[in-house]
Motif scaffolding. Structure first.
Motif, PDB file in Angstrom:
ATOM      1  N   UNK A   1       0.831  -1.203   0.000  1.00 40.42           N
ATOM      2  CA  UNK A   1       0.000   0.000   0.000  1.00 40.42           C
ATOM      3  C   UNK A   1       0.868   1.256   0.000  1.00 40.42           C
ATOM      4  N   UNK A   2       2.045   1.191   0.619  1.00 45.58           N
ATOM      5  CA  UNK A   2       2.960   2.339   0.621  1.00 45.58           C
ATOM      6  C   UNK A   2       3.478   2.614  -0.787  1.00 45.58           C
ATOM      7  N   UNK A   3       3.804   1.540  -1.520  1.00 48.25           N
ATOM      8  CA  UNK A   3       4.286   1.700  -2.894  1.00 48.25           C
ATOM      9  C   UNK A   3       3.208   2.337  -3.766  1.00 48.25           C
ATOM     10  N   UNK A   4       1.963   1.950  -3.534  1.00 55.47           N
ATOM     11  CA  UNK A   4       0.862   2.542  -4.297  1.00 55.47           C
ATOM     12  C   UNK A   4       0.709   4.026  -3.979  1.00 55.47           C
ATOM     13  N   UNK A   5       0.760   4.365  -2.697  1.00 56.86           N
ATOM     14  CA  UNK A   5       0.583   5.757  -2.297  1.00 56.86           C
ATOM     15  C   UNK A   5       1.723   6.637  -2.800  1.00 56.86           C
ATOM     16  N   UNK A   6       2.944   6.094  -2.777  1.00 58.73           N
ATOM     17  CA  UNK A   6       4.097   6.843  -3.301  1.00 58.73           C
ATOM     18  C   UNK A   6       3.924   7.083  -4.792  1.00 58.73           C
ATOM     19  N   UNK A   7       3.510   6.026  -5.517  1.00 53.94           N
ATOM     20  CA  UNK A   7       3.288   6.160  -6.962  1.00 53.94           C
ATOM     21  C   UNK A   7       2.182   7.168  -7.253  1.00 53.94           C
TER      22      UNK A   7
ATOM     23  N   UNK B   1       2.290  10.773  -9.360  1.00 57.11           N
ATOM     24  CA  UNK B   1       1.372  11.114 -10.447  1.00 57.11           C
ATOM     25  C   UNK B   1       0.702  12.460 -10.202  1.00 57.11           C
ATOM     26  N   UNK B   2       0.307  12.699  -8.968  1.00 60.76           N
ATOM     27  CA  UNK B   2      -0.325  13.977  -8.626  1.00 60.76           C
ATOM     28  C   UNK B   2       0.646  15.133  -8.863  1.00 60.76           C
ATOM     29  N   UNK B   3       1.923  14.872  -8.599  1.00 58.24           N
ATOM     30  CA  UNK B   3       2.955  15.897  -8.787  1.00 58.24           C
ATOM     31  C   UNK B   3       3.448  15.950 -10.235  1.00 58.24           C
TER      32      UNK B   3
ATOM     33  N   UNK C   1       5.119   6.063 -11.208  1.00 58.33           N
ATOM     34  CA  UNK C   1       4.170   4.954 -11.144  1.00 58.33           C
ATOM     35  C   UNK C   1       4.889   3.611 -11.176  1.00 58.33           C
ATOM     36  N   UNK C   2       6.138   3.605 -11.678  1.00 60.37           N
ATOM     37  CA  UNK C   2       6.922   2.366 -11.711  1.00 60.37           C
ATOM     38  C   UNK C   2       7.286   1.872 -10.313  1.00 60.37           C
TER      39      UNK C   2
ATOM     40  N   UNK D   1      -4.715   7.811 -18.430  1.00 58.08           N
ATOM     41  CA  UNK D   1      -5.589   8.970 -18.563  1.00 58.08           C
ATOM     42  C   UNK D   1      -4.812  10.276 -18.493  1.00 58.08           C
ATOM     43  N   UNK D   2      -3.869  10.354 -17.561  1.00 60.38           N
ATOM     44  CA  UNK D   2      -3.044  11.559 -17.410  1.00 60.38           C
ATOM     45  C   UNK D   2      -2.192  11.782 -18.654  1.00 60.38           C
TER      46      UNK D   2
END
Length: 464
Positions: free
Chosen positions: A10-16, A20-22, A28-29, A71-72
């Motif tokens: 879950x940490x890897x997902x949140x970091x990715x 993306x937000x930034x 995302x990798x 999408x981005x």
């Protein structure tokens, strides 16, 4: 202690997601590398800890991060997209399989057809993600190193499994998870599934990956990366201490996973590397590895179980080899009888869970049985077009473009044999990363092709 795996996931997902937000899309990798390698382990541990309600969420994160990135990228993309041959083939495959899944073909309900579609046709989205990247600012070496870190960590755990002679999956709740969600009872001698052992009873280890096959496949990706970062533009080898450690880690993983197809591919990749770099030092390295391989083989022959395993493999008398052949024949007969397919969800792991599997044991056959020979040939064509393009372009590329090209060439060739003996696309770690880098490579080729055309146009104008 095992709870650290869901935390990492879950940490890897949140970091990715933060990257993306930034607008730092490469981030995302982080999730693809550090999250997907432990994907199945995370699901098993989460279930064993009693958080069953989180399983669905955790499963969806890998598709969610890809769709968000795509999408981005589509929204931000301002460059003219110059189509290459492989783009048309991948696009055709995606559209064809999506339409096929939506049509009422076969006996499976729409939900099962969509689930099967995700297994065989999600990779075009990863390819497109890579295809839309601007490679000039891409930190290739950084993410290559991250993948190699995963391999080193996997080798440490698999060595622990070997020394204690205990599967890590017996601690994670793997068998209970498989039974609860897929009604798959534990099989074999060790309370897991047959894939964790040879027919002679020898244990096959998977580290924190989903299966020994996935562990072995991941080492092929790492081997391709080691070869690319250790090769200069002049085809000289510069293997650092880190490269040596990682190379040793791949050998530990490939031997303890005991995957015959990946083992053959491992040395096939080294041979192809020798051909494409055209250096005597590589040839000598192959000879040295061959000698080491023979010595190791002779050492293994002291073990009666290994002897039986090798002999039964050569004469196709073991149940695993027989199972492959039966699956191939059944699938080929189905394709011959129904060249346009018998419907999504009728072949592969999802069909196997319902006991209605036709064919299998081969990614190309699995696709052909479900969506027909057209889809199967389109999938096969993407591999050969990418391999051909990488082989042709490698001599003219320099720097990190050359390193990306060599990695893609080696991994695509390396995965061919495993593809003929398993449903490899269900391994999200291997599939997502290899198709992303494939798309990134084609992006490089398209960009260079465009630049060359501009130069030629300028020269023509000046001449006139």
């Amino acid at each position: 202690m095992l709870a650290i795996f869901p935390v990492i996931y879950i940490s890897a997902f949140l970091v990715a997601l933060k990257f993306l937000i930034e607008k730092k899309r490469q981030g995302f990798l982080i999730f693809l590398i550090f999250g997907l390698c432990i994907y199945n382990t995370v699901l098993s541990i989460t279930f064993s800890l009693g958080f069953t309600s989180l399983i669905g969420l955790f499963k969806s994160l890998k598709e969610l991060i890809v769709l968000l990135l795509l999408g981005i990228q589509i929204y931000w993309n301002k460059k003219t997209f110059r189509f290459q041959t492989v783009d048309y083939v991948v696009g055709f495959y995606l559209i064809y399989t999506v339409i096929y899944a939506l049509l009422p073909i076969g006996v499976q309900p729409l939900s099962d057809r969509i689930a099967s579609l995700k297994n065989i046709a999600f990779f075009p989205l990863l390819y497109l993600c890579g295809r839309l990247f601007d490679f000039r600012s891409f930190q290739l070496h950084k993410y290559y190193n991250y993948i190699l870190y995963v391999t080193i960590a996997a080798s440490v755990l698999v060595l622990y499994e070997f020394v204690t002679y205990q599967h890590f999956q017996t601690m994670t709740g793997y068998a209970d998870y498989q039974y609860y969600f897929y009604d798959a009872e534990a099989t074999g001698r060790y309370g897991l599934t047959f894939t964790f052992e040879t027919d002679e009873g020898l244990k096959r280890f998977a580290s924190f990956f989903a299966s020994p096959l996935e562990l072995a496949g991941s080492t092929l990706l790492s081997l391709a990366i080691i070869a690319s970062i250790s090769t200069t533009d002049e085809n000289k080898i510069k293997l650092t201490n880190f490269g040596i450690v990682t190379l040793a880690a791949t050998q530990i993983c490939i031997f303890l996973a005991i995957s015959r197809s990946s083992f053959i591919s491992y040395f096939l990749m080294i041979y192809v590397y020798a051909l494409v770099t055209k250096k005597r030092v590589i040839t000598n390295l192959i000879y040295s590895l061959a000698v080491c391989g023979v010595l190791y083989f002779l050492f293994l022959l002291r073990n009666k179980e290994i002897q039986d395993f090798i002999i039964s493999t050569i004469n196709f008398s073991n149940p695993s080899s027989v199972g492959h052949i039966i699956g191939w024949i059944e699938g080929i007969n189905s394709i011959i009888s129904h060249p346009f397919g018998i419907g999504m969800g009728t072949s592969g792991i999802l069909a196997g869970n319902t006991g209605e599997n036709t064919g299998g044991e081969n990614e190309f056959i699995i696709i052909g049985v479900q969506a027909g020979i057209i889809a199967g040939l389109a999938y096969l064509a993407t591999y050969f077009i990418i391999i051909k393009t990488a082989w042709q372009k490698f001599p003219s590329l320099k720097g990190k473009e050359r390193k990306l090209c060599l990695m893609v060439l080696l991994i695509k060739i390396g995965l061919l044999i495993p593809l003929f003996t398993s449903e490899l696309e269900i391994s999200s770690y291997i599939s997502y990363l290899t198709w992303f880098f494939s798309g990134l490579f084609i992006s490089v080729i398209a960009s260079k092709s465009s630049s060359e055309k501009r130069v030629e146009k300028i020269k023509f104008t000046q001449t006139v």
